[in-house]
Design a protein around this motif. Structure first.
Motif, PDB file in Angstrom:
ATOM      1  N   LEU A 419       0.826  -1.078  -0.007  1.00 29.46           N
ATOM      2  CA  LEU A 419       0.099  -0.004   0.165  1.00 29.46           C
ATOM      3  C   LEU A 419       0.763   1.154   0.208  1.00 29.46           C
ATOM      4  O   LEU A 419       0.525   2.066  -0.833  1.00 29.46           O
ATOM      5  CB  LEU A 419      -0.879  -0.199   1.064  1.00 29.46           C
ATOM      6  CG  LEU A 419      -1.939   1.093   1.330  1.00 29.46           C
ATOM      7  CD1 LEU A 419      -2.817   1.501   0.469  1.00 29.46           C
ATOM      8  CD2 LEU A 419      -2.528   1.169   2.867  1.00 29.46           C
ATOM      9  N   ARG A 423       0.293   3.519  -3.323  1.00 26.01           N
ATOM     10  CA  ARG A 423      -0.830   4.430  -3.138  1.00 26.01           C
ATOM     11  C   ARG A 423      -0.686   5.711  -3.965  1.00 26.01           C
ATOM     12  O   ARG A 423      -1.711   6.050  -4.649  1.00 26.01           O
ATOM     13  CB  ARG A 423      -0.965   4.877  -1.673  1.00 26.01           C
ATOM     14  CG  ARG A 423      -2.074   5.701  -1.441  1.00 26.01           C
ATOM     15  CD  ARG A 423      -1.953   6.436   0.046  1.00 26.01           C
ATOM     16  NE  ARG A 423      -2.148   5.380   1.010  1.00 26.01           N
ATOM     17  CZ  ARG A 423      -1.704   5.326   2.077  1.00 26.01           C
ATOM     18  NH1 ARG A 423      -0.687   6.182   2.586  1.00 26.01           N
ATOM     19  NH2 ARG A 423      -2.371   4.322   2.981  1.00 26.01           N
ATOM     20  N   VAL A 426      -1.228   5.225  -7.824  1.00 26.03           N
ATOM     21  CA  VAL A 426      -2.835   4.571  -8.211  1.00 26.03           C
ATOM     22  C   VAL A 426      -3.579   5.956  -7.915  1.00 26.03           C
ATOM     23  O   VAL A 426      -4.518   6.151  -8.866  1.00 26.03           O
ATOM     24  CB  VAL A 426      -3.104   3.555  -7.289  1.00 26.03           C
ATOM     25  CG1 VAL A 426      -4.774   3.406  -7.327  1.00 26.03           C
ATOM     26  CG2 VAL A 426      -2.546   2.202  -7.619  1.00 26.03           C
ATOM     27  N   ASP A 427      -3.274   6.592  -6.921  1.00 17.39           N
ATOM     28  CA  ASP A 427      -4.056   7.822  -6.877  1.00 17.39           C
ATOM     29  C   ASP A 427      -4.112   8.961  -8.105  1.00 17.39           C
ATOM     30  O   ASP A 427      -4.833   9.667  -8.199  1.00 17.39           O
ATOM     31  CB  ASP A 427      -3.396   8.773  -5.509  1.00 17.39           C
ATOM     32  CG  ASP A 427      -4.090   8.000  -4.363  1.00 17.39           C
ATOM     33  OD1 ASP A 427      -4.926   6.900  -4.487  1.00 17.39           O
ATOM     34  OD2 ASP A 427      -3.591   8.139  -2.998  1.00 17.39           O
ATOM     35  N   LYS A 439      -9.686   1.675  -7.893  1.00 22.04           N
ATOM     36  CA  LYS A 439      -8.489   2.191  -7.274  1.00 22.04           C
ATOM     37  C   LYS A 439      -8.308   1.676  -5.687  1.00 22.04           C
ATOM     38  O   LYS A 439      -7.260   1.323  -5.510  1.00 22.04           O
ATOM     39  CB  LYS A 439      -8.632   3.820  -7.153  1.00 22.04           C
ATOM     40  CG  LYS A 439      -8.426   4.484  -8.359  1.00 22.04           C
ATOM     41  CD  LYS A 439      -8.399   6.185  -8.156  1.00 22.04           C
ATOM     42  CE  LYS A 439      -8.425   6.722  -9.718  1.00 22.04           C
ATOM     43  NZ  LYS A 439      -8.023   8.268  -9.366  1.00 22.04           N
ATOM     44  N   GLU A 440      -9.457   1.447  -5.111  1.00 25.15           N
ATOM     45  CA  GLU A 440      -9.241   0.921  -3.688  1.00 25.15           C
ATOM     46  C   GLU A 440      -8.699  -0.554  -3.809  1.00 25.15           C
ATOM     47  O   GLU A 440      -7.705  -0.893  -3.099  1.00 25.15           O
ATOM     48  CB  GLU A 440     -10.592   0.980  -2.827  1.00 25.15           C
ATOM     49  CG  GLU A 440     -10.459   0.384  -1.314  1.00 25.15           C
ATOM     50  CD  GLU A 440     -11.735   0.442  -0.674  1.00 25.15           C
ATOM     51  OE1 GLU A 440     -11.864   0.015   0.459  1.00 25.15           O
ATOM     52  OE2 GLU A 440     -12.660   0.951  -1.202  1.00 25.15           O
ATOM     53  N   ARG A 443      -5.133  -0.458  -4.825  1.00 28.89           N
ATOM     54  CA  ARG A 443      -4.317  -0.136  -3.833  1.00 28.89           C
ATOM     55  C   ARG A 443      -4.129  -1.246  -2.717  1.00 28.89           C
ATOM     56  O   ARG A 443      -3.002  -1.340  -1.892  1.00 28.89           O
ATOM     57  CB  ARG A 443      -4.751   1.289  -3.021  1.00 28.89           C
ATOM     58  CG  ARG A 443      -4.558   2.485  -3.528  1.00 28.89           C
ATOM     59  CD  ARG A 443      -4.770   3.690  -2.926  1.00 28.89           C
ATOM     60  NE  ARG A 443      -6.212   3.577  -2.415  1.00 28.89           N
ATOM     61  CZ  ARG A 443      -7.200   4.376  -3.093  1.00 28.89           C
ATOM     62  NH1 ARG A 443      -7.100   4.863  -4.075  1.00 28.89           N
ATOM     63  NH2 ARG A 443      -8.537   4.217  -2.665  1.00 28.89           N
ATOM     64  N   SER A 444      -5.226  -2.153  -2.567  1.00 32.48           N
ATOM     65  CA  SER A 444      -5.209  -3.109  -1.503  1.00 32.48           C
ATOM     66  C   SER A 444      -4.332  -4.597  -1.797  1.00 32.48           C
ATOM     67  O   SER A 444      -3.767  -5.086  -1.138  1.00 32.48           O
ATOM     68  CB  SER A 444      -6.626  -3.360  -1.223  1.00 32.48           C
ATOM     69  OG  SER A 444      -7.314  -2.113  -0.683  1.00 32.48           O
TER      70      SER A 444
END
Length: 536
Positions: A419, A423, A426-427, A439-440, A443-444
């Motif tokens: 992460l 992060r 990806v953001d 996106k979540e 990120r995970s």
């Protein structure tokens, strides 16, 4: 009981155990499809796995004790019927809430089945050598079920939707229920006192809240108020449970057993072994389906050597333990597990399957197999036949708590590193290319690369997509490496504790009756070279 009936009953018991353990792992292969179709986050996918573990861990002790009192065959049959019915809920579910309800109910009913399987085995095989071999086979089936989950799930997902992993349980549970009723003999404690309902409630509450805190710790933080309060409440309830069991005339679990080193130390070895096993399975799922981008079926085929090593090693280890003692196999198994984790921690993006991945799987599989049989035999030989269900429940509970900790701790370390490093990347992806839910997911978990790879985007963005995927894969591998080394350290420490604490020449031979009280007083410390038979 005739020999034919004895072996037939044992075969049915093995089928029941295979079904229960398979349910723990087969769902992992379906997680990517469930996540995409039900549009859930990685937290939702974690709960698909953990809802089963939570109820399973929480009710094992209670159902083990109830089986001792009211009949293990009754618990076995009721659990199978409930498991089949609750699987139908998941098979027809079209939203995440009903999937979680199904998984939680499946775990509840599985907790009635698994302790009964081992308790019945100890009753239908009273002769020590036969019992040892039977427990060795029982242990190997548990390990093989962990390993064949991916290939069976991969086959189903190649031809059907994710619902098929739930439908699979229905006919198997129905056939197993029929065979149990026809072939498996009943057994229960010869004499029982009143049921200790306060102890049952305290055991369920203490274990469930503790497991819940462990599961949620990666999301809320290990030092968050939610996690710390959960741990504190769990400790309070467990302490209250222990005090209750030490003072009541009819305990759910005889706490004096933990003063017997051949009971307590093998239980520790199993917990740490499953800590490593389930942590490793979490990492290897990420690796094969995320980093290597294998299909579910290819993932299952790649893990076949893991299953083969488990199947061959477990029965042999139990028989050898009768000759050389319980301690050497436990220590050797733990060392092999640690070595497997160290080898696995060195895997890189361009690593060969044959030179690193396969050796890591083989080392860990053989290590787990060597531990399971001798440790289970030692635990069950420390328990009177009247408490076989409770002893089996302790054996199963240590596995599940160890496995839950493995996924939570090892998974949290790997996920935290991942992460942190993906992060920002990806953001920065435009909303037109990836929505917030996607996106979540990215990120995970590195499993999201499958969805990213298949997404239809303009050719202009292909280089950026490939760079993103490579960075995600590298972050996942580095996080897995750190987590593997931590797991190896825990295993090596446990190996030292077992080597020092367990008598070198201790051999299991069926401790019964008043010997529990005698060994609890002595802790098997006064005669470290003596077998239980010699201590009589």
């Amino acid at each position: 009981m005739s020999r034919t009936r004895q072996l037939s009953a044992f075969a049915v018991i093995c089928v029941c155990e295979l079904l229960i353990v398979l349910d723990m792992t087969i769902i992992n292969v379906a997680l990517p499809q469930i996540g995409i179709e039900l549009e859930t986050s990685i937290t939702g996918l974690q709960w698909v796995v953990d809802a089963y573990t939570l109820t399973f861990s929480g009710f094992l002790l209670a159902f083990g004790n109830l089986g001792d009192r009211y009949g293990r065959k009754l618990m076995l049959a009721g659990g199978l019927a409930g498991l089949g019915l609750s699987s139908i809920i998941g098979a027809v579910a079209d939203d995440m809430a009903w999937v979680l309800v199904s998984r939680a109910l499946m775990g509840f009913f599985a907790a009635a089945v698994l302790p009964a399987t081992l308790a019945i085995i100890t009753n239908i095989f009273p002769e020590p050598k036969e019992k040892s071999l039977a427990i060795g086979i029982w242990s190997s089936i548990a390990g093989v079920a962990v390993a064949i989950g991916p290939i069976s799930g991969g086959y189903l997902l190649t031809h059907f939707s994710w619902h098929s992993v739930f439908w699979l349980n229905v006919p198997v549970a129905a056939v197993a229920l029929f065979l149990v009723w026809r072939l498996v003999p009943n057994s229960k404690a010869a004499s029982v006192g009143r049921l200790d309902w306060p102890g049952v409630v305290l055991s369920i509450a203490g274990i469930s809240i503790g497991v819940f805190a462990i599961i949620e710790a990666p999301r809320y933080g290990w030092l968050s108020a939610t996690t710390l309060i959960g741990f504190a409440l769990s400790v309070v309830l467990v302490v209250a449970f222990i005090r209750r069991e030490l003072t009541t005339d009819s305990p759910v679990l005889d706490m004096r057993l933990f003063r017997i080193r051949p009971f307590a130390l093998p239980a520790l070895a199993i917990a740490v072994g499953y800590f490593s096993l389930f942590g490793f399975l979490f990492l290897i799922t990420q690796y094969f389906q995320g980093v290597r981008e294998y299909t579910p079926l290819a993932f299952g085929i790649a893990t076949l050597p893991f299953a083969a090593a488990l199947a061959v090693s477990a029965p042999t280890a139990t028989v050898i333990a009768q000759k050389v003692g319980t301690m050497p196999p436990l220590v050797l198994g733990l060392v092999l597990i640690g070595a497997g984790l160290i080898v696995g921690g060195q895997v890189e993006l361009d690593s060969s399957y044959l030179t690193l991945v396969l050796p890591a799987m083989i080392l860990l599989a053989i290590g787990i197999a060597i531990i399971q049989g001798p440790a289970t035999e030692s635990i069950m030989s420390s328990v009177p036949l009247d408490e076989a269900g409770a002893g089996s429940a302790v054996n199963d509970t240590t596995r599940e708590i160890g496995g839950t900790l493995g996924v939570a701790v090892i998974g949290s370390i790997a996920s935290s590193y991942y992460l942190t490093h993906v992060r920002t990347i990806v953001d920065g992806i435009p909303a037109g290319l990836m929505n917030d839910t996607e996106k979540e997911y990215a990120r995970s978990s590195v499993l999201s690369v499958l969805q990213i790879r298949e997404r239809d985007i303009p050719a202009f963005f292909d280089p950026a997509r490939n760079a993103l995927i490579d960075q995600m894969k590298q972050a996942a591998l580095t996080g897995s490496s750190h987590a593997s080394y931590l797991g190896a350290g825990a295993v090596f420490v446990c190996a030292v504790v077992v080597a020092i604490g367990l008598p070198r020449r201790y051999r299991t031979s069926g401790i019964v009756g008043d010997q529990v009280e005698a060994l609890a007083r002595e802790g098997v410390a006064n005669e470290p070279e003596a077998t239980p038979q010699e201590q009589r």
